[in-house]
Design an enzyme around this catalytic site. Structure first.
Site, mmCIF file in Angstrom:
data_model
loop_
_atom_site.group_PDB
_atom_site.id
_atom_site.type_symbol
_atom_site.label_atom_id
_atom_site.label_comp_id
_atom_site.label_asym_id
_atom_site.label_seq_id
_atom_site.Cartn_x
_atom_site.Cartn_y
_atom_site.Cartn_z
ATOM 1 N N GLU A 156 -28.966 -6.066 43.516
ATOM 2 C CA GLU A 156 -28.726 -5.799 44.520
ATOM 3 C C GLU A 156 -29.930 -5.209 45.294
ATOM 4 O O GLU A 156 -30.084 -4.689 45.836
ATOM 5 C CB GLU A 156 -27.997 -4.839 45.224
ATOM 6 C CG GLU A 156 -26.557 -4.695 44.095
ATOM 7 C CD GLU A 156 -26.005 -3.695 44.399
ATOM 8 O OE1 GLU A 156 -25.791 -2.754 44.907
ATOM 9 O OE2 GLU A 156 -24.457 -3.929 44.159
ATOM 10 N N GLU A 168 -20.284 -6.640 39.193
ATOM 11 C CA GLU A 168 -19.304 -5.441 38.730
ATOM 12 C C GLU A 168 -18.441 -5.837 40.273
ATOM 13 O O GLU A 168 -18.150 -6.701 41.302
ATOM 14 C CB GLU A 168 -20.515 -4.513 39.995
ATOM 15 C CG GLU A 168 -21.880 -4.263 39.121
ATOM 16 C CD GLU A 168 -22.648 -3.705 40.081
ATOM 17 O OE1 GLU A 168 -22.318 -3.089 40.915
ATOM 18 O OE2 GLU A 168 -23.719 -3.014 40.066
HETATM 19 C C1 FCB Z 1 -23.226 -1.057 43.477
HETATM 20 C C2 FCB Z 1 -24.442 -0.740 41.929
HETATM 21 C C3 FCB Z 1 -24.197 0.231 41.241
HETATM 22 C C4 FCB Z 1 -22.954 1.760 41.651
HETATM 23 C C5 FCB Z 1 -21.748 0.114 42.178
HETATM 24 C C6 FCB Z 1 -20.346 1.831 42.462
HETATM 25 O O1 FCB Z 1 -24.003 -1.520 44.041
HETATM 26 O O2 FCB Z 1 -25.174 -1.462 41.675
HETATM 27 O O3 FCB Z 1 -25.215 1.257 41.220
HETATM 28 O O4 FCB Z 1 -23.156 2.522 42.328
HETATM 29 O O5 FCB Z 1 -22.100 0.199 43.420
#
Ligand code: FCB
Length: 449
Positions: free
Chosen positions: A166, A354
């Site tokens: 990110e 994610e």
């Molecule tokens: C993302 C992050 C992770 C977590 C999620 C909810 O941006 O990578 O570490 O905090 O959000």
């Protein structure tokens, strides 16, 4: 066969990050990270929470990996704490740090779980921050050395590698507007940090190949889909800027070897000092990657305005039926749209690295956690992943954030994203209903309506 069948080559996993779960913040020779520093400053993190103990994964990893095995997790994403390996960020290596990750990875492999290793998930050594952190161009070499050490230590054991995670949080969050370590507020610095970060990424990819590390390497981005709230040309242009700010600013240099010219010009016109960019930099940044990690949580709805300088737009709260405990809108269609947009622009092999949701979890008197909202969230989003896959997006796997509740950055322990509940008083682990549900999805390689 399940109605939504993801195909035999698809993999299923869960994610976590070093700082958010490990604890043991000053044990076995580990150095201080920017997040250790940040969360020890009163007022920075909700409830004064710190990562000192977190989920104590550093000591309890055998139990955690046993739970992953019980759930049938195929791939587990972890990150490496840079200051565990290099307490000062560079120079002296801490063998105990390497040993820890060797043990974790060996235990995963013994239990049939593929480790997915991310080199940088935000816990920069504080000693490097003291030298300017991501603003110092030397970081390209520091990150290179750190990456080489990790590749050499773990080569042959790891199939999936991520360089940085990110970029937008690291740069815009850390160096401009959000409450993220190191907590600097200057947009020009954010863009410089971003440029150095991209170069460091490219350098790690080069070293990965020089070292014949094996496996596949990529970087991980979070790509919300942006929608204009009206179809006025101003709002449409504002949405386009927001999208480019997240997506093209980082992905154009990687996949196309250049920054997006229109947003570059926009920043110039708004008085931003842009980083100096050479041909050599762009060549380094565009070193080919094997896959793109994509995180998705919610969508952005914007209109033109002056609240968010220098993008000149405003975020608008949309009219959707659910918001998570983070206050994030639940908009599954945005997942499909963002995957398809990435496909249209770059067509990479993608891994969903994610996706998940924080909801307030109630522990029943019998100990059960009936987190139906999280199940509903995952189900609705997985349907969109399926749809994008059917429509030609090259999606190789999907990972839930997160395997367990953990330290949610500036929110501390107040937000729970896990499939496994953590009682922070006793550190007891309890599989939530969503964990059992996901386990069945994995078993069936998909799900019914
Ligand atoms: C993302 C992050 C992770 C977590 C999620 C909810 O941006 O990578 O570490 O905090 O959000």
């Amino acid at each position: 066969m399940a109605k939504y069948d993801f195909g035999k080559d698809f993999f299923w996993g869960t994610s976590a990050a070093s700082f958010q779960i490990e604890g043991a913040w000053n044990e076995d020779g580990k150095g201080e990270s920017i997040w250790d520093r940040f969360c020890h400053i009163p007022g920075k993190v909700d409830n004064g929470d710190t990562g000192d103990v977190a989920c104590d994964h550093y000591h309890r990893y055998p139990e955690d990996i046993a739970i992953m095995k019980q759930l049938g997790i195929q791939v587990q994403r972890l990150s490496i704490s840079w200051p565990r390996i290099y307490p000062d960020g560079k120079g002296r290596i801490n063998p105990k740090g390497i040993e820890f990750y060797e043990k974790v990875i060996d235990t995963m492999l013994e239990n049939g779980i593929e480790p997915f290793v991310v080199l940088y998930h935000w816990d920069l050594p504080q000693k490097l921050q003291d030298l300017g952190g991501w603003l110092n161009p030397e970081i390209v070499n520091w990150f290179g050395d750190f990456s080489r050490t990790v590749f050499q230590a773990l080569k042959g054991k790891v199939k999936y590698w991520g360089t940085v995670l990110e970029p937008h949080v690291i740069c815009y969050g850390g160096y401009d507007s959000y409450d993220t370590a190191p907590g600097i507020k200057d947009f020009s610095s954010a863009l410089l940090a971003g440029h150095n970060l991209l170069k460091a990424h490219g350098r790690a990819v080069q070293i990965f190949r020089e070292e014949n590390t094996g496996g596949e390497i990529g970087l991980i981005t979070c790509l919300p889909m942006t929608y204009p709230v009206t179809d006025s040309p101003e709002d449409v242009a504002a949405a386009e800027r927001n999208d480019k700010h997240y997506r093209a600013w980082f992905l154009d240099p990687i996949f196309k070897g250049k920054y997006p010219a229109d947003l570059w010009k926009w920043y110039e016109e708004h008085g931003i000092v842009l980083p100096e960019v050479t041909e050599e930099d762009l060549k380094l940044i565009s070193e080919p990657i094997d896959f793109l990690g994509t995180n998705y949580y919610s969508a952005d709805f914007v209109k033109a305005g002056d609240k968010s300088w220098p993008l000149m737009l405003e975020q608008v709260k949309p009219d959707v039926d659910v918001f998570t405990d983070m206050g994030w809108n639940v908009y599954p269609k945005g997942f499909y749209d963002t995957l398809m947009r990435t496909k249209e622009e770059y067509d990479p092999k993608m891994v969903i690295t994610e996706n998940g949701a924080a909801f307030y979890d109630v522990v029943n008197r019998d100990g059960r956690i009936a987190d139906d909202s999280r199940i509903e969230y995952l189900y609705r989003h997985l349907k969109e992943v399926y749809r994008a896959k059917q429509d030609g997006a090259k999606i190789a796997g999907y990972m839930v954030w997160s395997i367990m509740d953990n330290f949610e950055w500036s929110h501390g322990y107040s937000k729970r994203f896990g499939l496994v509940h953590i009682d922070y008083k006793t550190l007891k682990r309890t599989i939530k209903d969503s964990g059992y549900w996901y386990s069945n999805v994995i078993k069936n390689n998909g799900f019914e309506d």
